[in-house]
Design a protein around this motif. Structure first.
Motif, PDB file in Angstrom:
ATOM      1  N   TRP A  12       0.798  -1.224   0.000  1.00 23.56           N
ATOM      2  CA  TRP A  12       0.000   0.000   0.000  1.00 23.56           C
ATOM      3  C   TRP A  12       0.834   1.280   0.000  1.00 23.56           C
ATOM      4  O   TRP A  12       0.294   2.377  -0.029  1.00 23.56           O
ATOM      5  CB  TRP A  12      -0.948   0.015   1.202  1.00 23.56           C
ATOM      6  CG  TRP A  12      -1.931  -1.103   1.147  1.00 23.56           C
ATOM      7  CD1 TRP A  12      -1.961  -2.211   1.931  1.00 23.56           C
ATOM      8  CD2 TRP A  12      -3.007  -1.241   0.226  1.00 23.56           C
ATOM      9  NE1 TRP A  12      -2.987  -3.031   1.560  1.00 23.56           N
ATOM     10  CE2 TRP A  12      -3.659  -2.458   0.508  1.00 23.56           C
ATOM     11  CE3 TRP A  12      -3.492  -0.467  -0.825  1.00 23.56           C
ATOM     12  CZ2 TRP A  12      -4.755  -2.903  -0.197  1.00 23.56           C
ATOM     13  CZ3 TRP A  12      -4.596  -0.928  -1.521  1.00 23.56           C
ATOM     14  CH2 TRP A  12      -5.208  -2.131  -1.208  1.00 23.56           C
ATOM     15  N   VAL A  13       2.134   1.169   0.041  1.00 25.45           N
ATOM     16  CA  VAL A  13       2.989   2.364   0.074  1.00 25.45           C
ATOM     17  C   VAL A  13       3.044   3.003  -1.311  1.00 25.45           C
ATOM     18  O   VAL A  13       3.297   2.331  -2.308  1.00 25.45           O
ATOM     19  CB  VAL A  13       4.414   2.009   0.550  1.00 25.45           C
ATOM     20  CG1 VAL A  13       5.336   3.214   0.440  1.00 25.45           C
ATOM     21  CG2 VAL A  13       4.385   1.506   1.980  1.00 25.45           C
ATOM     22  N   THR A  14       2.781   4.304  -1.349  1.00 18.28           N
ATOM     23  CA  THR A  14       2.882   5.070  -2.592  1.00 18.28           C
ATOM     24  C   THR A  14       3.766   6.285  -2.364  1.00 18.28           C
ATOM     25  O   THR A  14       3.861   6.812  -1.258  1.00 18.28           O
ATOM     26  CB  THR A  14       1.494   5.547  -3.077  1.00 18.28           C
ATOM     27  OG1 THR A  14       0.874   6.295  -2.038  1.00 18.28           O
ATOM     28  CG2 THR A  14       0.625   4.371  -3.461  1.00 18.28           C
ATOM     29  N   VAL A  15       4.429   6.710  -3.431  1.00 14.40           N
ATOM     30  CA  VAL A  15       5.306   7.874  -3.384  1.00 14.40           C
ATOM     31  C   VAL A  15       4.583   9.036  -4.054  1.00 14.40           C
ATOM     32  O   VAL A  15       4.025   8.871  -5.134  1.00 14.40           O
ATOM     33  CB  VAL A  15       6.629   7.595  -4.124  1.00 14.40           C
ATOM     34  CG1 VAL A  15       7.575   8.774  -4.008  1.00 14.40           C
ATOM     35  CG2 VAL A  15       7.290   6.338  -3.618  1.00 14.40           C
ATOM     36  N   HIS A  16       4.607  10.194  -3.413  1.00 17.69           N
ATOM     37  CA  HIS A  16       3.931  11.371  -3.957  1.00 17.69           C
ATOM     38  C   HIS A  16       4.910  12.533  -4.062  1.00 17.69           C
ATOM     39  O   HIS A  16       5.691  12.783  -3.145  1.00 17.69           O
ATOM     40  CB  HIS A  16       2.754  11.776  -3.063  1.00 17.69           C
ATOM     41  CG  HIS A  16       1.719  10.714  -2.970  1.00 17.69           C
ATOM     42  ND1 HIS A  16       0.714  10.582  -3.894  1.00 17.69           N
ATOM     43  CD2 HIS A  16       1.544   9.722  -2.070  1.00 17.69           C
ATOM     44  CE1 HIS A  16      -0.029   9.553  -3.572  1.00 17.69           C
ATOM     45  NE2 HIS A  16       0.453   9.005  -2.461  1.00 17.69           N
ATOM     46  N   LEU A  17       4.837  13.234  -5.174  1.00 22.68           N
ATOM     47  CA  LEU A  17       5.646  14.426  -5.400  1.00 22.68           C
ATOM     48  C   LEU A  17       4.716  15.630  -5.366  1.00 22.68           C
ATOM     49  O   LEU A  17       3.704  15.657  -6.062  1.00 22.68           O
ATOM     50  CB  LEU A  17       6.349  14.334  -6.764  1.00 22.68           C
ATOM     51  CG  LEU A  17       7.191  15.545  -7.158  1.00 22.68           C
ATOM     52  CD1 LEU A  17       8.406  15.653  -6.263  1.00 22.68           C
ATOM     53  CD2 LEU A  17       7.621  15.429  -8.616  1.00 22.68           C
ATOM     54  N   HIS A  18       5.064  16.606  -4.554  1.00 24.51           N
ATOM     55  CA  HIS A  18       4.297  17.843  -4.450  1.00 24.51           C
ATOM     56  C   HIS A  18       5.176  18.962  -5.019  1.00 24.51           C
ATOM     57  O   HIS A  18       5.997  19.532  -4.295  1.00 24.51           O
ATOM     58  CB  HIS A  18       3.942  18.139  -2.990  1.00 24.51           C
ATOM     59  CG  HIS A  18       3.259  16.992  -2.303  1.00 24.51           C
ATOM     60  ND1 HIS A  18       1.910  16.762  -2.404  1.00 24.51           N
ATOM     61  CD2 HIS A  18       3.745  15.997  -1.523  1.00 24.51           C
ATOM     62  CE1 HIS A  18       1.589  15.688  -1.706  1.00 24.51           C
ATOM     63  NE2 HIS A  18       2.695  15.203  -1.164  1.00 24.51           N
ATOM     64  N   PRO A  19       5.020  19.273  -6.324  1.00 22.44           N
ATOM     65  CA  PRO A  19       5.879  20.290  -6.937  1.00 22.44           C
ATOM     66  C   PRO A  19       5.767  21.650  -6.254  1.00 22.44           C
ATOM     67  O   PRO A  19       6.742  22.358  -6.096  1.00 22.44           O
ATOM     68  CB  PRO A  19       5.396  20.370  -8.378  1.00 22.44           C
ATOM     69  CG  PRO A  19       4.604  19.140  -8.609  1.00 22.44           C
ATOM     70  CD  PRO A  19       4.081  18.713  -7.281  1.00 22.44           C
ATOM     71  N   LYS A  20       4.583  22.022  -5.837  1.00 24.70           N
ATOM     72  CA  LYS A  20       4.356  23.296  -5.135  1.00 24.70           C
ATOM     73  C   LYS A  20       3.485  23.003  -3.924  1.00 24.70           C
ATOM     74  O   LYS A  20       2.787  22.007  -3.862  1.00 24.70           O
ATOM     75  CB  LYS A  20       3.628  24.297  -6.035  1.00 24.70           C
ATOM     76  CG  LYS A  20       4.323  24.580  -7.355  1.00 24.70           C
ATOM     77  CD  LYS A  20       5.389  25.616  -7.182  1.00 24.70           C
ATOM     78  CE  LYS A  20       5.948  26.014  -8.536  1.00 24.70           C
ATOM     79  NZ  LYS A  20       7.339  25.794  -8.677  1.00 24.70           N
ATOM     80  N   GLY A  21       3.506  23.881  -2.959  1.00 24.38           N
ATOM     81  CA  GLY A  21       2.613  23.745  -1.819  1.00 24.38           C
ATOM     82  C   GLY A  21       3.207  23.049  -0.616  1.00 24.38           C
ATOM     83  O   GLY A  21       2.634  23.076   0.457  1.00 24.38           O
ATOM     84  N   GLY A  22       4.345  22.404  -0.762  1.00 22.52           N
ATOM     85  CA  GLY A  22       4.993  21.780   0.388  1.00 22.52           C
ATOM     86  C   GLY A  22       5.948  22.749   1.055  1.00 22.52           C
ATOM     87  O   GLY A  22       6.122  23.883   0.599  1.00 22.52           O
TER      88      GLY A  22
END
Length: 162
Positions: A113-123
């Motif tokens: 269930w592990v997924t990787v997420h990229l937040h280009p803006k907002g982090g």
């Protein structure tokens, strides 16, 4: 890159580990050389005052300046002593973060269930990377620079898919 895979990708084994740390432009041996060089350069103008009473008036301030530079670099170096270790096996993904003050933060989830997420803006930083699994989402590699986080994101996606 300030991270290391073990074993190296592509992962032929079901168990692998990723270690991340902040980039260090000034190593410990270079730290000593820098302080020694700074002390030598500051001492050069003081040679003209040898044998004069003014030397004893200026010398404590030079010593304080060298101590201040040493302390500032030492504090900066200690603040960057972060280590993140992501260990993944057939069933679990486990992230451990060793903070500069000695405390340890841990996160664990089912690998499926592990997924990787990229937040280009907002982090907090540009190209912020998070791992989501179970009921929590955790950051990984926030101390890396923008390009390193992009490369890490691609590597993590590829590694978690296999």
């Amino acid at each position: 890159m300030p991270y290391e895979w073990s074993p190296e990708p592509p992962h032929d084994t079901p168990r692998w580990q990723l270690s991340l740390w902040p980039y260090r432009s000034l190593l410990r041996k270079d730290f000593v050389l820098f302080i020694g060089g700074t002390a030598a350069l500051v001492s050069l103008p003081l040679l003209t005052l040898l044998g004069q009473a003014a030397l004893w008036g200026i010398l404590p301030f030079c010593g304080l300046m060298i101590a201040g530079v040493w302390y500032a670099l030492h504090v900066s170096y200690r603040g960057g002593e972060v280590l993140e270790e992501l260990t993944v096996d057939e069933a679990r993904a486990h992230l451990t973060r060793h903070n500069p003050k000695g405390d340890v933060q841990e996160w664990e989830a089912n690998r499926y269930w592990v997924t990787v997420h990229l937040h280009p803006k907002g982090g907090p930083v540009e190209n912020y990377i998070t791992l989501r699994g179970g009921d929590r989402e955790v950051e990984i590699g926030a101390f890396l620079d923008v390009e390193e986080r992009l490369a890490l994101y691609d590597d993590l996606k590829r590694a978690l898919r296999s």
